[in-house]
Scaffold this active site. Sequence first.
Site, PDB file in Angstrom:
ATOM      1  N   THR A  75      -7.908   2.280  -1.130  1.00 15.74           N
ATOM      2  CA  THR A  75      -7.010   2.603  -0.054  1.00 15.74           C
ATOM      3  C   THR A  75      -5.652   2.743  -0.563  1.00 15.74           C
ATOM      4  OG1 THR A  75      -8.416   1.038   1.285  1.00 15.74           O
ATOM      5  CG2 THR A  75      -6.062   1.448   1.937  1.00 15.74           C
ATOM      6  N   LYS A 110      10.335   4.017   0.147  1.00 17.25           N
ATOM      7  CA  LYS A 110       9.205   4.271  -1.167  1.00 17.25           C
ATOM      8  C   LYS A 110       9.765   5.486  -1.854  1.00 17.25           C
ATOM      9  CE  LYS A 110       6.062   7.143   1.483  1.00 17.25           C
ATOM     10  NZ  LYS A 110       4.700   7.491   1.243  1.00 17.25           N
ATOM     11  N   LYS A 126      -0.373  12.491   2.916  1.00 20.43           N
ATOM     12  CA  LYS A 126      -1.387  12.693   4.182  1.00 20.43           C
ATOM     13  C   LYS A 126      -0.338  13.696   5.110  1.00 20.43           C
ATOM     14  CE  LYS A 126      -1.229   8.198   5.996  1.00 20.43           C
ATOM     15  NZ  LYS A 126      -1.564   6.872   4.914  1.00 20.43           N
ATOM     16  N   ASP A 166       2.627  11.311   9.030  1.00 20.11           N
ATOM     17  CA  ASP A 166       1.693  11.591   8.255  1.00 20.11           C
ATOM     18  C   ASP A 166       0.138  11.418   8.888  1.00 20.11           C
ATOM     19  OD1 ASP A 166       1.776   8.972   8.109  1.00 20.11           O
ATOM     20  OD2 ASP A 166       2.166   8.910   5.945  1.00 20.11           O
ATOM     21  N   ARG A 167       0.187  10.736   9.813  1.00 20.39           N
ATOM     22  CA  ARG A 167      -0.985  10.286  10.527  1.00 20.39           C
ATOM     23  C   ARG A 167      -1.373  11.288  11.326  1.00 20.39           C
ATOM     24  NH1 ARG A 167      -2.284   3.932  10.456  1.00 20.39           N
ATOM     25  NH2 ARG A 167      -1.820   3.515   8.602  1.00 20.39           N
ATOM     26  N   ARG A 172       8.035  -2.583   2.571  1.00 24.03           N
ATOM     27  CA  ARG A 172       8.136  -2.673   4.186  1.00 24.03           C
ATOM     28  C   ARG A 172       8.355  -4.244   4.341  1.00 24.03           C
ATOM     29  NH1 ARG A 172       3.202   0.749   6.618  1.00 24.03           N
ATOM     30  NH2 ARG A 172       3.927   2.629   5.254  1.00 24.03           N
ATOM     31  N   SER A 230       6.371   3.842   8.385  1.00 26.01           N
ATOM     32  CA  SER A 230       5.140   4.641   9.197  1.00 26.01           C
ATOM     33  C   SER A 230       4.914   4.360  10.325  1.00 26.01           C
ATOM     34  CB  SER A 230       3.815   4.351   8.203  1.00 26.01           C
ATOM     35  OG  SER A 230       2.750   5.034   8.473  1.00 26.01           O
ATOM     36  N   HIS A 231       3.765   3.668  10.916  1.00 25.60           N
ATOM     37  CA  HIS A 231       3.398   3.380  12.243  1.00 25.60           C
ATOM     38  C   HIS A 231       3.903   2.107  12.871  1.00 25.60           C
ATOM     39  CE1 HIS A 231       0.786   2.249   9.169  1.00 25.60           C
ATOM     40  NE2 HIS A 231       0.266   1.140   9.982  1.00 25.60           N
ATOM     41  N   ARG A 268      -8.967  -6.639   7.803  1.00 27.55           N
ATOM     42  CA  ARG A 268      -9.568  -5.385   8.223  1.00 27.55           C
ATOM     43  C   ARG A 268     -10.989  -5.401   8.293  1.00 27.55           C
ATOM     44  NH1 ARG A 268      -5.049  -2.681   9.673  1.00 27.55           N
ATOM     45  NH2 ARG A 268      -3.542  -2.256   8.336  1.00 27.55           N
ATOM     46  N   THR A 327       0.599  -1.253  -0.057  1.00 25.49           N
ATOM     47  CA  THR A 327       0.086   0.072  -0.073  1.00 25.49           C
ATOM     48  C   THR A 327       0.948   1.417   0.106  1.00 25.49           C
ATOM     49  OG1 THR A 327      -1.459  -1.316   1.135  1.00 25.49           O
ATOM     50  CG2 THR A 327      -2.130   1.244   1.257  1.00 25.49           C
ATOM     51  N   GLU A 349      -8.402   9.547   4.687  1.00 22.57           N
ATOM     52  CA  GLU A 349      -8.833   7.922   4.772  1.00 22.57           C
ATOM     53  C   GLU A 349      -9.222   7.735   6.282  1.00 22.57           C
ATOM     54  OE1 GLU A 349      -6.286   5.215   2.548  1.00 22.57           O
ATOM     55  OE2 GLU A 349      -4.725   6.528   3.177  1.00 22.57           O
ATOM     56  N   GLU A 350      -9.848   6.890   6.662  1.00 25.78           N
ATOM     57  CA  GLU A 350     -10.281   6.296   7.876  1.00 25.78           C
ATOM     58  C   GLU A 350      -9.125   5.839   8.596  1.00 25.78           C
ATOM     59  OE1 GLU A 350      -9.882   2.983   8.920  1.00 25.78           O
ATOM     60  OE2 GLU A 350      -8.811   2.780   6.838  1.00 25.78           O
ATOM     61  N   SER A 351      -7.996   5.679   8.119  1.00 24.19           N
ATOM     62  CA  SER A 351      -6.757   5.263   9.117  1.00 24.19           C
ATOM     63  C   SER A 351      -6.046   6.375   9.489  1.00 24.19           C
ATOM     64  CB  SER A 351      -5.902   4.384   8.030  1.00 24.19           C
ATOM     65  OG  SER A 351      -5.443   5.091   6.629  1.00 24.19           O
TER      66      SER A 351
HETATM   67  C1  G1P Z   1      -2.980   1.294   5.784  1.00 19.98           C
HETATM   68  C2  G1P Z   1      -4.207   1.894   5.821  1.00 19.98           C
HETATM   69  C3  G1P Z   1      -4.110   2.923   4.632  1.00 19.98           C
HETATM   70  C4  G1P Z   1      -2.937   3.705   4.493  1.00 19.98           C
HETATM   71  C5  G1P Z   1      -1.756   2.696   4.794  1.00 19.98           C
HETATM   72  C6  G1P Z   1      -0.659   3.745   4.581  1.00 19.98           C
HETATM   73  O1  G1P Z   1      -2.647   0.389   4.716  1.00 19.98           O
HETATM   74  O2  G1P Z   1      -5.272   1.326   6.014  1.00 19.98           O
HETATM   75  O3  G1P Z   1      -5.586   3.539   4.734  1.00 19.98           O
HETATM   76  O4  G1P Z   1      -2.879   4.352   3.322  1.00 19.98           O
HETATM   77  O5  G1P Z   1      -1.844   2.023   5.890  1.00 19.98           O
HETATM   78  O6  G1P Z   1      -0.359   4.574   5.811  1.00 19.98           O
HETATM   79  P1  G1P Z   1      -3.380  -1.326   4.754  1.00 19.98           P
HETATM   80  O7  G1P Z   1      -2.142  -1.721   5.843  1.00 19.98           O
HETATM   81  O8  G1P Z   1      -4.787  -1.084   5.197  1.00 19.98           O
HETATM   82  O9  G1P Z   1      -3.048  -1.781   3.330  1.00 19.98           O
HETATM   83 ZN    ZN Z   2       2.860   7.155   8.574  1.00 22.86          ZN
END
Ligand code: G1P
Ligand code: ZN
Length: 543
Positions: free
Chosen positions: A344, A126, A376, A281-282, A22, A113-114, A496, A18, A363-365
């Site tokens: 997504t 990336k 973001k 970014d979140r 990673r 990211s997270h 999810r 996505t 995004e909801e995330s």
């Molecule tokens: C997740 C989130 C998605 C976001 C991505 C990167 O991806 O659901 O909205 O863009 O992290 O932060 P997923 O693990 O669902 O593919």
């Molecule tokens: Zn992030």
Amino acid sequence: MQVSLISTTPFLDQKPGTSGLRKKVKVFQQAHYLENFVQSIFDSLEIPAGAVLTLGGDGRYYNAQAIQTIIKMAAANGFSKVLVGRGGILSTPAASHVIRKYQTLGGIILSASHNPGGPDDDFGIKYNTPNGGPAPEKITEAIFSISKAIQQYQLVDLPAINLNQLGLTQLDSFSVEVIDPVRDYADLMESMFDFAAIRALFASSFSIKFDGMHAVTGPYAQEIFTQRLGAPATSLMNCQVSETFGGGHPDPNLTYAEELVKIVYGSNAPDFAAASDGDGDRNMILGKGFFVTPSDSLAIIAANAHLIPAYKSGLAGVARSMPTSGAVDRVAQKMNIDCYETPTGWKFFGNLMDADKVTLCGEESFGTGSNHVREKDGLWAVLCWLNIVAARKQSVEAIVKAHWAEYGRNVYSRHDYEGIPTEQANAVMAHLKAQFDTLPSRVFGRYTVATCDDFSYTDPVDGSVSHGQGIRVLFQCGSRIVFRLSGTGTDGATIRIYLEAYEPDVKQHHLDAQVALAEMIQLALTLSQLVENTGRNAPTVIT
Ligand code: G1P
Ligand code: ZN
């Protein structure tokens, strides 16, 4: 400069997900692994004379070593200069801004990211294109196919660059410039928001708490909230950057930002609280004892955008990822602007923003952003809220409740089942797909199925089509359940489940989302046979 050609053999697992590639740090530490992927990125590009590369990461474990390697490879591959954030650090939105501001030939962002960081945890990489946004699928697919055939990579044996020293290092015809990672970004924010109004808010009795989660935004928060906006130093927590994120999981949600959540629901809670993730970014937005769901946050920012200087003249349109609630659609309808539904991942918003079709996306995330960059942007979202609170002179909770009263409430929750063996996760999805023909018109309690499908998207700008983006079960009343497999995890599969029910009745708006959605949660399990297929009887994370 002497370019060395190093022989290598392909790794077959370098498919970007996505948001980039990673993997565990240990995977990246294998000989040639990082180099193969970076060379595949460079081989997918035309690199003209004079090309500049932006480079930076979220500061996690392995960031600094990877930066040195990428600099050597950039020199060998024909870049004339690399712009790198001090310490090798740039938040993802700041990197996007640097790419745009200095018109570089895109950038390489090192982040997972997270996801947690450390020798046994995750690393990521990336490529972002010259518009500042994540590479679209046609580029990530090209990178993947190059990676499967790669035979050699190139590097120049340069001395290690001192990344802690700002300024230019010239090495023959190639140079590296270490830039202040914060200043350009903080200047951009100051140009967009009503800093005077927010400063006045902070000078009143209004209190805030920002949780940097030991991740990249700490220095940005210090500069913006304390230096430029005058918040007291006690407004910041966990703002010291650490390469293991203090051993935590830098994901700003009710589960992982537990320390902040306790403060917000405790006595002496601040009026406003927020957190951001590993790479900045979140965002998570909270009021006193009150949580704002990201889908509502997007809708509320859109509805109040006229209060923010940068958006005074209106919004071109808005966009949300498919699983994100339809709250913003209602705002768009009332404003008479277009609302796009994309798969997504932030990469799908880039074309819409470049074509001026949308100004805000989300995004909801826990991701919200606008066309000021092509990622973001966590701190941007926090500043949107502070600007709106300062202008409306209302609490976060009052703003959200007024929004629900006007538009109705899209009650929303996401249930994640993490670390599921891949075959079991696939079985759940297959079981759902097998019911596509039989589900429509079936009645389950108060829900009647209207349609179900696997979401496909045709990009309205370049016509590219993306299939298989999540299973949707849409009910006649407008409620829906979405099932997706995560594309960012590194341990097995994550299922999810996204649940959404529209509630126009103000008298029901006080209900906790889990209570309001209880019947639908049960139905999701029945339809997917998730418990039977995986042996799990509860989600690992609820947001
Ligand atoms: C997740 C989130 C998605 C976001 C991505 C990167 O991806 O659901 O909205 O863009 O992290 O932060 P997923 O693990 O669902 O593919
Ligand atoms: Zn992030």
